[in-house]
Design a protein around this motif. Structure first.
Motif, PDB file in Angstrom:
ATOM      1  N   ARG A   1      43.748  41.688 -30.715  1.00 52.80           N
ATOM      2  CA  ARG A   1      43.829  40.230 -30.626  1.00 52.80           C
ATOM      3  C   ARG A   1      45.292  39.807 -30.705  1.00 52.80           C
ATOM      4  NH1 ARG A   1      40.159  36.885 -30.948  1.00 52.80           N
ATOM      5  NH2 ARG A   1      38.671  38.262 -31.963  1.00 52.80           N
ATOM      6  N   VAL A   2      45.655  38.861 -29.856  1.00 52.70           N
ATOM      7  CA  VAL A   2      47.012  38.328 -29.810  1.00 52.70           C
ATOM      8  C   VAL A   2      46.983  36.883 -30.289  1.00 52.70           C
ATOM      9  CG1 VAL A   2      48.968  37.755 -28.311  1.00 52.70           C
ATOM     10  CG2 VAL A   2      47.624  39.827 -27.879  1.00 52.70           C
ATOM     11  N   GLU A   3      47.883  36.549 -31.214  1.00 53.12           N
ATOM     12  CA  GLU A   3      48.023  35.173 -31.692  1.00 53.12           C
ATOM     13  C   GLU A   3      49.503  34.830 -31.731  1.00 53.12           C
ATOM     14  OE1 GLU A   3      46.126  34.933 -35.497  1.00 53.12           O
ATOM     15  OE2 GLU A   3      44.177  35.552 -34.708  1.00 53.12           O
ATOM     16  N   ASN A   4      49.860  33.699 -31.192  1.00 54.52           N
ATOM     17  CA  ASN A   4      51.245  33.237 -31.165  1.00 54.52           C
ATOM     18  C   ASN A   4      52.188  34.284 -30.563  1.00 54.52           C
ATOM     19  OD1 ASN A   4      50.525  30.782 -32.427  1.00 54.52           O
ATOM     20  ND2 ASN A   4      50.618  31.764 -34.422  1.00 54.52           N
ATOM     21  N   GLY A   5      51.715  34.949 -29.504  1.00 59.59           N
ATOM     22  CA  GLY A   5      52.554  35.916 -28.802  1.00 59.59           C
ATOM     23  C   GLY A   5      52.733  37.253 -29.509  1.00 59.59           C
ATOM     24  N   LYS A   6      51.988  37.496 -30.588  1.00 60.83           N
ATOM     25  CA  LYS A   6      52.103  38.760 -31.320  1.00 60.83           C
ATOM     26  C   LYS A   6      50.733  39.390 -31.498  1.00 60.83           C
ATOM     27  CE  LYS A   6      56.143  37.386 -33.920  1.00 60.83           C
ATOM     28  NZ  LYS A   6      56.755  37.259 -35.236  1.00 60.83           N
ATOM     29  N   ILE A   7      50.692  40.713 -31.489  1.00 56.96           N
ATOM     30  CA  ILE A   7      49.441  41.407 -31.752  1.00 56.96           C
ATOM     31  C   ILE A   7      49.165  41.290 -33.249  1.00 56.96           C
ATOM     32  CG2 ILE A   7      48.245  43.627 -31.742  1.00 56.96           C
ATOM     33  CD1 ILE A   7      49.972  44.377 -29.302  1.00 56.96           C
ATOM     34  N   ARG A   8      48.027  40.675 -33.574  1.00 55.57           N
ATOM     35  CA  ARG A   8      47.668  40.445 -34.979  1.00 55.57           C
ATOM     36  C   ARG A   8      46.575  41.377 -35.472  1.00 55.57           C
ATOM     37  NH1 ARG A   8      51.749  37.621 -37.176  1.00 55.57           N
ATOM     38  NH2 ARG A   8      52.283  35.867 -35.831  1.00 55.57           N
ATOM     39  N   TYR A   9      45.864  42.031 -34.532  1.00 62.47           N
ATOM     40  CA  TYR A   9      44.766  42.910 -34.924  1.00 62.47           C
ATOM     41  C   TYR A   9      44.641  44.021 -33.890  1.00 62.47           C
ATOM     42  CZ  TYR A   9      39.935  44.525 -35.500  1.00 62.47           C
ATOM     43  OH  TYR A   9      38.819  45.291 -35.665  1.00 62.47           O
ATOM     44  N   MET A  10      44.471  45.249 -34.356  1.00 65.60           N
ATOM     45  CA  MET A  10      44.231  46.396 -33.479  1.00 65.60           C
ATOM     46  C   MET A  10      43.273  47.347 -34.184  1.00 65.60           C
ATOM     47  SD  MET A  10      48.121  47.180 -32.088  1.00 65.60           S
ATOM     48  CE  MET A  10      47.791  48.897 -32.043  1.00 65.60           C
ATOM     49  N   LYS A  11      42.312  47.854 -33.431  1.00 65.86           N
ATOM     50  CA  LYS A  11      41.411  48.872 -33.969  1.00 65.86           C
ATOM     51  C   LYS A  11      41.177  49.903 -32.880  1.00 65.86           C
ATOM     52  CE  LYS A  11      37.073  49.670 -36.385  1.00 65.86           C
ATOM     53  NZ  LYS A  11      35.863  49.039 -36.930  1.00 65.86           N
ATOM     54  N   PHE A  12      41.428  51.161 -33.199  1.00 66.33           N
ATOM     55  CA  PHE A  12      41.343  52.267 -32.265  1.00 66.33           C
ATOM     56  C   PHE A  12      39.969  52.929 -32.342  1.00 66.33           C
ATOM     57  CE2 PHE A  12      41.902  56.830 -31.451  1.00 66.33           C
ATOM     58  CZ  PHE A  12      42.414  56.786 -30.155  1.00 66.33           C
ATOM     59  N   PHE A  13      39.437  53.335 -31.172  1.00 66.29           N
ATOM     60  CA  PHE A  13      38.134  54.004 -31.099  1.00 66.29           C
ATOM     61  C   PHE A  13      38.263  55.290 -30.291  1.00 66.29           C
ATOM     62  CE2 PHE A  13      37.288  49.607 -31.819  1.00 66.29           C
ATOM     63  CZ  PHE A  13      36.188  49.572 -32.658  1.00 66.29           C
ATOM     64  N   VAL A  14      37.757  56.369 -30.833  1.00 69.20           N
ATOM     65  CA  VAL A  14      37.724  57.644 -30.116  1.00 69.20           C
ATOM     66  C   VAL A  14      36.659  57.592 -29.020  1.00 69.20           C
ATOM     67  CG1 VAL A  14      37.286  60.115 -30.347  1.00 69.20           C
ATOM     68  CG2 VAL A  14      38.629  58.921 -32.076  1.00 69.20           C
ATOM     69  N   LYS A  15      35.589  56.854 -29.271  1.00 70.14           N
ATOM     70  CA  LYS A  15      34.505  56.714 -28.298  1.00 70.14           C
ATOM     71  C   LYS A  15      34.490  55.272 -27.780  1.00 70.14           C
ATOM     72  CE  LYS A  15      31.708  60.209 -30.530  1.00 70.14           C
ATOM     73  NZ  LYS A  15      30.454  60.524 -31.189  1.00 70.14           N
ATOM     74  N   PRO A  16      34.820  55.072 -26.503  1.00 67.86           N
ATOM     75  CA  PRO A  16      34.841  53.712 -25.957  1.00 67.86           C
ATOM     76  C   PRO A  16      33.534  52.948 -26.133  1.00 67.86           C
ATOM     77  CG  PRO A  16      35.963  55.188 -24.468  1.00 67.86           C
ATOM     78  CD  PRO A  16      35.321  56.045 -25.521  1.00 67.86           C
TER      79      PRO A  16
END
Length: 77
Positions: free
Chosen positions: A50-65
């Motif tokens: 998720r991007v807020e105010n031009g910055k990535i604020r949340y990231m979650k990685f998944f091995v299985k799409p």
């Protein structure tokens, strides 16, 4: 050290905007034999972000799409 004989490359496999305003991106990790350059293995990975105010604020990685799509609550196109 376990992969001294392999080289890994990343390739964009798709960027999807989600109904809630977030994004789901998919990447192919391609493993090649150093000696020959032949493909050893390809693995697809995914990330919710998720991007807020031009910055990535949340990231979650998944091995299985499929797990990323399930968490996003949308059907994979």
């Amino acid at each position: 050290p376990d992969f001294d004989h392999l080289v890994m490359e990343h390739f964009d496999a798709g960027l999807h905007e989600l109904p809630d305003g977030g994004f789901l991106s998919e990447t192919d990790q391609v493993y090649r034999w150093k000696e020959t350059g032949e493909v050893s293995n390809i693995e697809r990975r995914a990330m919710l972000w998720r991007v807020e105010n031009g910055k990535i604020r949340y990231m979650k990685f998944f091995v299985k799409p499929a797990e990323a799509w399930a968490e996003a609550g949308v059907e994979r196109p």
